[in-house]
Write a protein that holds these residues in place. Sequence first.
Motif, PDB file in Angstrom:
ATOM      1  N   GLY A 286       0.905  -1.099   0.041  1.00 43.88           N
ATOM      2  CA  GLY A 286      -0.016   0.091  -0.125  1.00 43.88           C
ATOM      3  C   GLY A 286       0.777   1.163   0.024  1.00 43.88           C
ATOM      4  O   GLY A 286       1.994   1.264   0.395  1.00 43.88           O
ATOM      5  N   SER A 287       0.131   2.558  -0.407  1.00 42.83           N
ATOM      6  CA  SER A 287       0.902   3.733  -0.548  1.00 42.83           C
ATOM      7  C   SER A 287      -0.021   4.928   0.188  1.00 42.83           C
ATOM      8  O   SER A 287      -1.178   4.750   0.295  1.00 42.83           O
ATOM      9  N   ASN A 291      -3.459   3.990  -2.925  1.00 39.88           N
ATOM     10  CA  ASN A 291      -3.598   2.867  -3.710  1.00 39.88           C
ATOM     11  C   ASN A 291      -2.956   1.415  -2.895  1.00 39.88           C
ATOM     12  O   ASN A 291      -2.040   1.720  -2.257  1.00 39.88           O
ATOM     13  N   VAL A 292      -3.668   0.263  -3.349  1.00 39.89           N
ATOM     14  CA  VAL A 292      -3.103  -1.014  -3.182  1.00 39.89           C
ATOM     15  C   VAL A 292      -2.524  -1.437  -4.902  1.00 39.89           C
ATOM     16  O   VAL A 292      -3.049  -1.290  -5.410  1.00 39.89           O
ATOM     17  N   TYR A 293      -1.228  -1.699  -4.576  1.00 40.57           N
ATOM     18  CA  TYR A 293      -0.310  -1.982  -5.865  1.00 40.57           C
ATOM     19  C   TYR A 293      -0.007  -3.497  -5.821  1.00 40.57           C
ATOM     20  O   TYR A 293       0.393  -3.980  -4.893  1.00 40.57           O
ATOM     21  N   TRP A 303      -1.641  -4.389 -11.577  1.00 43.12           N
ATOM     22  CA  TRP A 303      -2.623  -3.620 -11.355  1.00 43.12           C
ATOM     23  C   TRP A 303      -2.636  -2.829  -9.952  1.00 43.12           C
ATOM     24  O   TRP A 303      -1.663  -2.929  -9.247  1.00 43.12           O
ATOM     25  N   SER A 304      -3.689  -1.772  -9.961  1.00 45.08           N
ATOM     26  CA  SER A 304      -3.781  -0.985  -8.494  1.00 45.08           C
ATOM     27  C   SER A 304      -4.986  -0.815  -8.217  1.00 45.08           C
ATOM     28  O   SER A 304      -6.048  -1.075  -9.140  1.00 45.08           O
ATOM     29  N   TYR A 305      -5.382  -0.523  -6.919  1.00 46.41           N
ATOM     30  CA  TYR A 305      -6.861  -0.398  -6.433  1.00 46.41           C
ATOM     31  C   TYR A 305      -6.903   0.789  -5.587  1.00 46.41           C
ATOM     32  O   TYR A 305      -6.245   0.896  -4.581  1.00 46.41           O
ATOM     33  N   GLU A 306      -7.661   1.705  -5.956  1.00 42.23           N
ATOM     34  CA  GLU A 306      -7.803   3.022  -5.029  1.00 42.23           C
ATOM     35  C   GLU A 306      -8.792   2.919  -3.849  1.00 42.23           C
ATOM     36  O   GLU A 306      -9.824   2.679  -4.324  1.00 42.23           O
ATOM     37  N   GLY A 377      -7.356  -3.438 -10.486  1.00 37.94           N
ATOM     38  CA  GLY A 377      -7.672  -4.043  -9.077  1.00 37.94           C
ATOM     39  C   GLY A 377      -9.209  -4.237  -8.964  1.00 37.94           C
ATOM     40  O   GLY A 377      -9.994  -3.517  -9.422  1.00 37.94           O
ATOM     41  N   LYS A 378      -9.581  -5.329  -8.387  1.00 32.99           N
ATOM     42  CA  LYS A 378     -11.151  -5.747  -8.400  1.00 32.99           C
ATOM     43  C   LYS A 378     -11.362  -5.925  -6.897  1.00 32.99           C
ATOM     44  O   LYS A 378     -10.702  -6.898  -6.298  1.00 32.99           O
ATOM     45  N   LYS A 379     -12.355  -5.275  -6.338  1.00 34.67           N
ATOM     46  CA  LYS A 379     -12.669  -5.326  -5.130  1.00 34.67           C
ATOM     47  C   LYS A 379     -13.890  -6.557  -4.864  1.00 34.67           C
ATOM     48  O   LYS A 379     -14.697  -6.716  -5.964  1.00 34.67           O
TER      49      LYS A 379
END
Length: 418
Positions: A286-287, A291-293, A303-306, A377-379
């Motif tokens: 995480g950052s 985002n998770v990268y 991918w990333s997920y915000e 990214g997919k939740k």
Amino acid sequence: MKVAFGFKKLLNKGKRGQIQEKWKFDSKSSLLAPSIVADLDNSGKKHILFGTNDGKIYALDKEANVKWMFNAQEQVDDVELMFFDVETAHSIQSSPNIYDINGDGKKEIVFGSEMGTVYALSFEGELIWKFKAGGSVRGGVIIGDVNEDRKPEIIFGSGDGHIYILNNEGQLIEKYEMGSNIESTPNIIGEKIIFGTNDGHIYCIKHTGEELWKYKTEGKITAQPSIGKIFGDEKNYVIIGSLDQHMYAFDEQGELIWKYKTDGAIYSKAALADINNDKKLEIIFGSCDNNVYAISCTGEKIWSYETDFWIVAPVIVDDIDKDGELEIIAGSYDHNIYILDAKGNYMLDYVPGLSSVLQQTGSYSDVVTTEPGKIVGKKIWQYQADGVVVGCAFIDDEKNIVVNTRPGKINNLQHQER
């Protein structure tokens, strides 16, 4: 102890069940780090261990009953108190380490405090020994045999700028001046000790203090290095993030292999896991750009997920619903736990000649815009916790998750089939 049921979101076809809250525990003090879960006495029973801002270590059973509590508050005179924040003077800012340091077949609990004291407790929460460093111990304590004497050593950094090595009885073996405060939890490869410093250096030293290599980043380092065979061969690599917004990869000799830039500081250890079955390890973290990268072993984004706020706590990777596919569990400062599909989702969001957004069957994405034909990214599930999430851990083989939050609440979440 308050028992309540949380809420769930089923977001994609093919994933069943829900995430619900089993129990909640109130520690009555803020929490700053994830719990550690361990079988302390080889009884097969797991215990949840964590430290608090007011200087206590708790051991809970799987039903949130307190098995024991150790108070690590130290007596402080008025002069000493001038150098500490009253609110955090006794705080335990990292997770305890669980290890059989004396070879008795039982696990001991080792941790440090803001007051600079490192404690070793028995599996029943009784003090075995303590050691006073010259400054705060904010990072975690690691344990391993770095001098090949067949006994574990206790290794940690301090706010006095030293890296310390103790024997398993809490006696000082060596300490080495590193020129800057140390809040990063070290890691080890054999006799090599690797850690970051507040002035942005990454060091690799031997247990004798000999410097093997160092690298200067442009920001403070609080993350613990991750070590793994990311390319699927026999070579170990060091992966570590910096507050300069980069994730770095080095070989064992200290050669920079790649660095990957995010738009926010990286505070915690990266998870290494083969999330796409390519026989190599991907890097998930995480950052503070929210985002998770997931990036490849060559440093390219998969991918990333915000989320809606910073990801400071380390993410964990496991198969939470036991369907043979990995998920990623990430806690955010937006008070939510996000459970993501580790592989991400291939999304085609514009096709020339068509007026609508297209996705593959059964896919889902919260992403508003993305490049055509990219993995995003997919939740899968989302759960709202009681505050800023400071870390997660698995309790048992049933994949129960324990979530620590800044206000002091600990949530036990579990996946339930519908």
